[in-house]
Design an enzyme around this catalytic site. Structure first.
Site, PDB file in Angstrom:
ATOM      1  N   CYS A 107       1.161  -0.943   0.089  1.00 16.03           N
ATOM      2  CA  CYS A 107      -0.260  -0.108   0.139  1.00 16.03           C
ATOM      3  C   CYS A 107       1.074   1.567   0.153  1.00 16.03           C
ATOM      4  CB  CYS A 107      -1.278  -0.075   1.328  1.00 16.03           C
ATOM      5  SG  CYS A 107      -1.869   1.547   0.850  1.00 16.03           S
ATOM      6  N   HIS A 151      -9.112  -3.678  -2.775  1.00 15.52           N
ATOM      7  CA  HIS A 151      -8.480  -2.798  -2.070  1.00 15.52           C
ATOM      8  C   HIS A 151      -8.465  -1.406  -2.111  1.00 15.52           C
ATOM      9  CE1 HIS A 151      -3.823  -2.175  -0.530  1.00 15.52           C
ATOM     10  NE2 HIS A 151      -4.411  -0.749  -0.770  1.00 15.52           N
ATOM     11  N   GLU A 152      -9.112  -0.610  -3.262  1.00 23.12           N
ATOM     12  CA  GLU A 152      -9.545   0.683  -2.930  1.00 23.12           C
ATOM     13  C   GLU A 152     -11.025   0.978  -2.517  1.00 23.12           C
ATOM     14  OE1 GLU A 152      -6.294   1.019  -4.433  1.00 23.12           O
ATOM     15  OE2 GLU A 152      -7.134   2.266  -3.256  1.00 23.12           O
ATOM     16  N   HIS A 161     -10.262   1.374   1.118  1.00 24.81           N
ATOM     17  CA  HIS A 161      -9.761   2.422   1.741  1.00 24.81           C
ATOM     18  C   HIS A 161     -11.373   3.587   2.145  1.00 24.81           C
ATOM     19  CE1 HIS A 161      -5.662   2.025   1.716  1.00 24.81           C
ATOM     20  NE2 HIS A 161      -5.420   1.894   0.842  1.00 24.81           N
TER      21      HIS A 161
HETATM   22  C1  LIG Z   1      -0.251  -4.980  -7.463  1.00 23.15           C
HETATM   23  C2  LIG Z   1       0.398  -3.612  -7.738  1.00 23.15           C
HETATM   24  N1  LIG Z   1       0.304  -2.973  -6.763  1.00 23.15           N
HETATM   25  C3  LIG Z   1       1.197  -1.742  -7.093  1.00 23.15           C
HETATM   26  N2  LIG Z   1       1.808  -0.605  -6.448  1.00 23.15           N
HETATM   27  N3  LIG Z   1       0.695  -0.345  -5.149  1.00 23.15           N
HETATM   28  C4  LIG Z   1      -0.760  -0.134  -4.973  1.00 23.15           C
HETATM   29  O1  LIG Z   1      -1.127  -0.136  -6.848  1.00 23.15           O
HETATM   30  C5  LIG Z   1      -1.537  -0.228  -4.209  1.00 23.15           C
HETATM   31  C6  LIG Z   1      -2.748  -1.219  -4.513  1.00 23.15           C
HETATM   32  C7  LIG Z   1      -3.173  -2.531  -5.073  1.00 23.15           C
HETATM   33  C8  LIG Z   1      -1.992  -2.842  -4.218  1.00 23.15           C
HETATM   34  C9  LIG Z   1      -2.303  -4.604  -4.163  1.00 23.15           C
HETATM   35  C10 LIG Z   1      -4.284  -4.793  -4.878  1.00 23.15           C
HETATM   36  C11 LIG Z   1      -4.419  -2.583  -5.071  1.00 23.15           C
HETATM   37  C12 LIG Z   1      -1.571   1.453  -4.267  1.00 23.15           C
HETATM   38  N4  LIG Z   1      -2.615   1.729  -3.086  1.00 23.15           N
HETATM   39  O2  LIG Z   1      -2.232   1.734  -1.070  1.00 23.15           O
HETATM   40  C13 LIG Z   1      -3.102   1.869  -3.262  1.00 23.15           C
HETATM   41  O3  LIG Z   1      -4.770   1.599  -2.413  1.00 23.15           O
HETATM   42  C14 LIG Z   1       1.729  -1.768  -8.393  1.00 23.15           C
HETATM   43  F1  LIG Z   1       2.578  -0.208  -8.711  1.00 23.15           F
HETATM   44  C15 LIG Z   1       2.272  -2.544  -9.587  1.00 23.15           C
HETATM   45  N5  LIG Z   1       1.790  -2.436 -10.637  1.00 23.15           N
HETATM   46  C16 LIG Z   1       1.493  -3.612 -12.041  1.00 23.15           C
HETATM   47  C17 LIG Z   1       1.474  -2.749 -13.240  1.00 23.15           C
HETATM   48  N6  LIG Z   1       2.803  -1.934 -13.582  1.00 23.15           N
HETATM   49  C18 LIG Z   1       2.462  -1.477 -14.591  1.00 23.15           C
HETATM   50  C19 LIG Z   1       3.777  -0.758 -15.057  1.00 23.15           C
HETATM   51  O4  LIG Z   1       4.054   0.242 -13.921  1.00 23.15           O
HETATM   52  C20 LIG Z   1       3.869  -0.325 -13.055  1.00 23.15           C
HETATM   53  C21 LIG Z   1       2.954  -1.183 -12.992  1.00 23.15           C
HETATM   54  C22 LIG Z   1       3.410  -1.909 -10.911  1.00 23.15           C
HETATM   55  N7  LIG Z   1       0.861  -4.224  -9.029  1.00 23.15           N
HETATM   56 NI    NI Z   2      -3.549   1.615  -0.725  1.00 25.24          NI
END
Ligand SMILES: Cc1nc(NNC(=O)[C@H](CC2CCCC2)CN(O)CO)c(F)c(N2CCN3CCOC[C@@H]3C2)n1
Ligand code: NI
Length: 183
Positions: free
Chosen positions: A110, A153-154, A157
């Site tokens: 997160c 997940h969102e 929140h």
């Molecule tokens: C799975 C993932 N979680 C990343 N981060 N965490 C987040 O998004 C948190 C939200 C996610 C955590 C689990 C489910 C939702 C943010 N949160 O706390 C919001 O509440 C990533 F960054 C990521 N990816 C994969 C796709 N990729 C495309 C190219 O660019 C990089 C990107 C990296 N996949």
């Molecule tokens: Ni989060």
């Protein structure tokens, strides 16, 4: 532009309170906030911009993570089949869900949690969401797999729930029956 300094961290009260319903039609400010949240996600996934502004990559973000206790979320990612999910939603609700559960085999993180938290986060495998989009239009989404995990997940929140609240404290890698992993 939203950067990491705008994102509140674990311990901030906005992360554990329920957010307020947003008035529809959206105010100019709420529309602008949604645009800014979408732009943050796109920036965070652009290597150069992310490096320049030291952004952690994100595929979703919720307004409470900005200390704004409103039911506003933004999502931006491509699923395994290359389908783009790029949208800003207000007042999202899960109106139905499967009994089956699923979880990311790599666990979750997160942007508001500056530490790794191990363990599987069991979630509904399939969900139906109702919400309103940035153009004040009603949206109904049926999701499964990775997209279902991200949206849950969102939406958590919005309800003051953090991903680690769902990890089995006795056995973090416990696999609940009737649940399957998502790579
Ligand atoms: C799975 C993932 N979680 C990343 N981060 N965490 C987040 O998004 C948190 C939200 C996610 C955590 C689990 C489910 C939702 C943010 N949160 O706390 C919001 O509440 C990533 F960054 C990521 N990816 C994969 C796709 N990729 C495309 C190219 O660019 C990089 C990107 C990296 N996949
Ligand atoms: Ni989060």
């Amino acid at each position: 532009m939203i950067t990491m300094k705008d994102i509140v961290r674990e311990g901030h009260p906005s992360l554990t309170r329920s957010a307020a319903v947003v008035e529809v039609p959206l105010s100019k400010d709420d529309k602008q906030l949604l645009e800014d949240m979408m732009q943050f996600l796109k920036n965070s996934q652009d290597e150069e911009i992310a490096e320049k502004y030291e952004l952690r990559a994100g595929v979703g973000i919720a307004a409470p993570q900005l200390g704004i206790e409103k039911q506003i979320i933004a999502i931006h990612f491509e699923d395994i089949d290359g389908k783009l999910y790029s949208m800003g939603l207000v007042n999202p609700k899960i109106i139905s869900h499967s009994v089956e559960q699923s979880y990311l085999s790599s666990g979750e993180g997160c942007l508001s949690v500056d530490r790794p938290v191990e363990g599987y986060v069991p979630r509904h495998a399939r969900i139906t969401i109702k919400a309103t989009d940035i153009n004040d239009q009603p949206v109904k989404l049926r999701l499964k797999g990775y997209p279902a995990i991200v949206f849950q997940h969102e939406i958590d929140h919005i309800n003051g729930i953090m991903f680690f609240d769902r990890i089995n404290t006795e056995d973090p890698f416990n696999i609940p029956e009737n649940s399957s992993p998502i790579q």
